[in-house]
Design a protein around this motif. Sequence first.
Motif, PDB file in Angstrom:
ATOM      1  N   UNK A 149       0.865  -1.172   0.000  1.00 39.08           N
ATOM      2  CA  UNK A 149       0.000   0.000   0.000  1.00 39.08           C
ATOM      3  C   UNK A 149       0.901   1.220   0.000  1.00 39.08           C
ATOM      4  N   UNK A 150       1.050   1.862  -1.160  1.00 35.06           N
ATOM      5  CA  UNK A 150       1.951   2.999  -1.270  1.00 35.06           C
ATOM      6  C   UNK A 150       3.365   2.555  -0.968  1.00 35.06           C
ATOM      7  N   UNK A 151       3.970   3.146   0.063  1.00 40.01           N
ATOM      8  CA  UNK A 151       5.347   2.768   0.415  1.00 40.01           C
ATOM      9  C   UNK A 151       5.410   1.842   1.629  1.00 40.01           C
ATOM     10  N   UNK A 152       4.291   1.183   1.959  1.00 41.38           N
ATOM     11  CA  UNK A 152       4.262   0.214   3.059  1.00 41.38           C
ATOM     12  C   UNK A 152       4.107  -1.187   2.476  1.00 41.38           C
ATOM     13  N   UNK A 153       5.073  -2.043   2.807  1.00 45.37           N
ATOM     14  CA  UNK A 153       5.077  -3.423   2.338  1.00 45.37           C
ATOM     15  C   UNK A 153       4.778  -4.360   3.503  1.00 45.37           C
ATOM     16  N   UNK A 154       3.866  -5.296   3.277  1.00 40.04           N
ATOM     17  CA  UNK A 154       3.567  -6.346   4.247  1.00 40.04           C
ATOM     18  C   UNK A 154       4.096  -7.654   3.678  1.00 40.04           C
ATOM     19  N   UNK A 155       4.915  -8.355   4.464  1.00 41.90           N
ATOM     20  CA  UNK A 155       5.513  -9.606   4.015  1.00 41.90           C
ATOM     21  C   UNK A 155       5.627 -10.575   5.178  1.00 41.90           C
ATOM     22  N   UNK A 156       5.775 -11.864   4.854  1.00 45.45           N
ATOM     23  CA  UNK A 156       5.904 -12.882   5.881  1.00 45.45           C
ATOM     24  C   UNK A 156       7.158 -13.704   5.694  1.00 45.45           C
ATOM     25  N   UNK A 157       7.722 -14.156   6.812  1.00 50.50           N
ATOM     26  CA  UNK A 157       8.884 -15.037   6.787  1.00 50.50           C
ATOM     27  C   UNK A 157       8.965 -15.772   8.118  1.00 50.50           C
ATOM     28  N   UNK A 158       9.155 -17.075   8.051  1.00 53.94           N
ATOM     29  CA  UNK A 158       9.340 -17.913   9.240  1.00 53.94           C
ATOM     30  C   UNK A 158       8.247 -17.682  10.292  1.00 53.94           C
ATOM     31  N   UNK A 159       6.992 -17.549   9.844  1.00 56.16           N
ATOM     32  CA  UNK A 159       5.880 -17.404  10.770  1.00 56.16           C
ATOM     33  C   UNK A 159       5.680 -16.015  11.331  1.00 56.16           C
ATOM     34  N   UNK A 172       6.713  -2.788   6.758  1.00 51.52           N
ATOM     35  CA  UNK A 172       7.823  -1.841   6.682  1.00 51.52           C
ATOM     36  C   UNK A 172       7.412  -0.657   5.825  1.00 51.52           C
ATOM     37  N   UNK A 173       7.863   0.529   6.206  1.00 51.59           N
ATOM     38  CA  UNK A 173       7.608   1.720   5.413  1.00 51.59           C
ATOM     39  C   UNK A 173       8.876   2.122   4.686  1.00 51.59           C
ATOM     40  N   UNK A 174       8.769   2.286   3.376  1.00 51.74           N
ATOM     41  CA  UNK A 174       9.854   2.760   2.508  1.00 51.74           C
ATOM     42  C   UNK A 174      11.098   1.868   2.579  1.00 51.74           C
ATOM     43  N   UNK A 175      10.957   0.635   3.027  1.00 56.44           N
ATOM     44  CA  UNK A 175      12.096  -0.269   3.111  1.00 56.44           C
ATOM     45  C   UNK A 175      13.070   0.075   4.211  1.00 56.44           C
ATOM     46  N   UNK A 176      12.779   1.089   4.976  1.00 55.90           N
ATOM     47  CA  UNK A 176      13.696   1.574   6.006  1.00 55.90           C
ATOM     48  C   UNK A 176      13.152   1.445   7.417  1.00 55.90           C
ATOM     49  N   UNK A 177      11.885   1.722   7.574  1.00 56.63           N
ATOM     50  CA  UNK A 177      11.314   1.940   8.901  1.00 56.63           C
ATOM     51  C   UNK A 177      10.339   0.836   9.267  1.00 56.63           C
ATOM     52  N   UNK A 178      10.638   0.058  10.314  1.00 57.27           N
ATOM     53  CA  UNK A 178       9.699  -0.987  10.741  1.00 57.27           C
ATOM     54  C   UNK A 178       8.446  -0.363  11.348  1.00 57.27           C
ATOM     55  N   UNK A 179       7.301  -0.956  11.048  1.00 58.31           N
ATOM     56  CA  UNK A 179       6.030  -0.509  11.614  1.00 58.31           C
ATOM     57  C   UNK A 179       5.453  -1.564  12.555  1.00 58.31           C
ATOM     58  N   UNK A 180       5.610  -2.853  12.173  1.00 60.59           N
ATOM     59  CA  UNK A 180       5.008  -3.911  12.982  1.00 60.59           C
ATOM     60  C   UNK A 180       5.590  -5.263  12.604  1.00 60.59           C
ATOM     61  N   UNK A 181       5.728  -6.132  13.611  1.00 60.98           N
ATOM     62  CA  UNK A 181       6.065  -7.551  13.422  1.00 60.98           C
ATOM     63  C   UNK A 181       5.097  -8.321  14.309  1.00 60.98           C
ATOM     64  N   UNK A 230       8.036  11.571  14.135  1.00 56.57           N
ATOM     65  CA  UNK A 230       7.948  12.484  12.996  1.00 56.57           C
ATOM     66  C   UNK A 230       7.622  11.684  11.732  1.00 56.57           C
ATOM     67  N   UNK A 231       7.206  12.358  10.662  1.00 53.77           N
ATOM     68  CA  UNK A 231       7.000  11.642   9.392  1.00 53.77           C
ATOM     69  C   UNK A 231       8.304  10.972   8.949  1.00 53.77           C
ATOM     70  N   UNK A 232       8.172   9.810   8.336  1.00 55.82           N
ATOM     71  CA  UNK A 232       9.337   9.015   7.939  1.00 55.82           C
ATOM     72  C   UNK A 232       9.665   9.248   6.464  1.00 55.82           C
ATOM     73  N   UNK A 233      10.902   9.621   6.141  1.00 57.42           N
ATOM     74  CA  UNK A 233      11.259   9.856   4.741  1.00 57.42           C
ATOM     75  C   UNK A 233      11.504   8.550   3.994  1.00 57.42           C
ATOM     76  N   UNK A 245      16.540  -1.803  -3.982  1.00 57.60           N
ATOM     77  CA  UNK A 245      15.843  -1.082  -5.052  1.00 57.60           C
ATOM     78  C   UNK A 245      14.553  -0.515  -4.471  1.00 57.60           C
ATOM     79  N   UNK A 246      14.523   0.776  -4.128  1.00 60.56           N
ATOM     80  CA  UNK A 246      13.359   1.326  -3.439  1.00 60.56           C
ATOM     81  C   UNK A 246      12.068   1.310  -4.247  1.00 60.56           C
ATOM     82  N   UNK A 247      12.135   1.555  -5.553  1.00 59.48           N
ATOM     83  CA  UNK A 247      10.902   1.573  -6.338  1.00 59.48           C
ATOM     84  C   UNK A 247      10.256   0.199  -6.416  1.00 59.48           C
ATOM     85  N   UNK A 248      11.059  -0.847  -6.467  1.00 58.85           N
ATOM     86  CA  UNK A 248      10.553  -2.211  -6.565  1.00 58.85           C
ATOM     87  C   UNK A 248      10.486  -2.919  -5.205  1.00 58.85           C
TER      88      UNK A 248
END
Length: 184
Positions: A45-55, A60-69, A82-85, A156-159
């Motif tokens: 969703x936009x720059x937030x990626x949801x993924x799974x690994x090992x249960x 993550x936001x923008x590949x840099x900032x963790x939001x939740x595990x 603050x807003x995350x770049x 690769x931030x765009x992908x």
Amino acid sequence: MRRAALLLALSSMGAPAGAGCFAADGMPVKATYEGGTTLEYMEREGDVLTYGSAGVLSRMQAGLWPLEHRGEGYLKQYSWDTPLPDLHEVIAAGGKARAEGQVSETKRKPAPVVVEVEVLGRQTIDWEDCRYAVVEFRKVMTVGGRKVAEGVMLYAPDAMIAFRSDTVDLATGEVYSYALEALE
């Protein structure tokens, strides 16, 4: 131990992306790394990626900032002051960024968290028939004043593809490298 280090590095640093030519409008299903560790892509969703690994399901936001595990009986959530770049904004601001906030974890008191990112360089990578613009960056995470993760990623931030992750074992100082082997 090495598998756990890779999962920690990817979850604290960002996630990879996939097969064919992927960009903001397309997402892989799975990325496989040396040693067999896999990441399954759930949603973008936009720059937030949801993924799974090992249960563990991670956001993550923008590949840099963790939001939740989250996993069975486990939840770790980050709230940032603050807003995350994104990486492009970090580059435009001189190649360094710092975010401060709080991390809440199941059965633990909330603790202050700091993530520092430093861009080390930019290049292109050819993968199969695709060319990706990638950024190499160092990322350090500190929780409660103690360093908990450190590493360098070729991303690769765009992908949202991590092509390589070099993770420091904080107990020994040894560096473990994990390269992308397959994308689906």
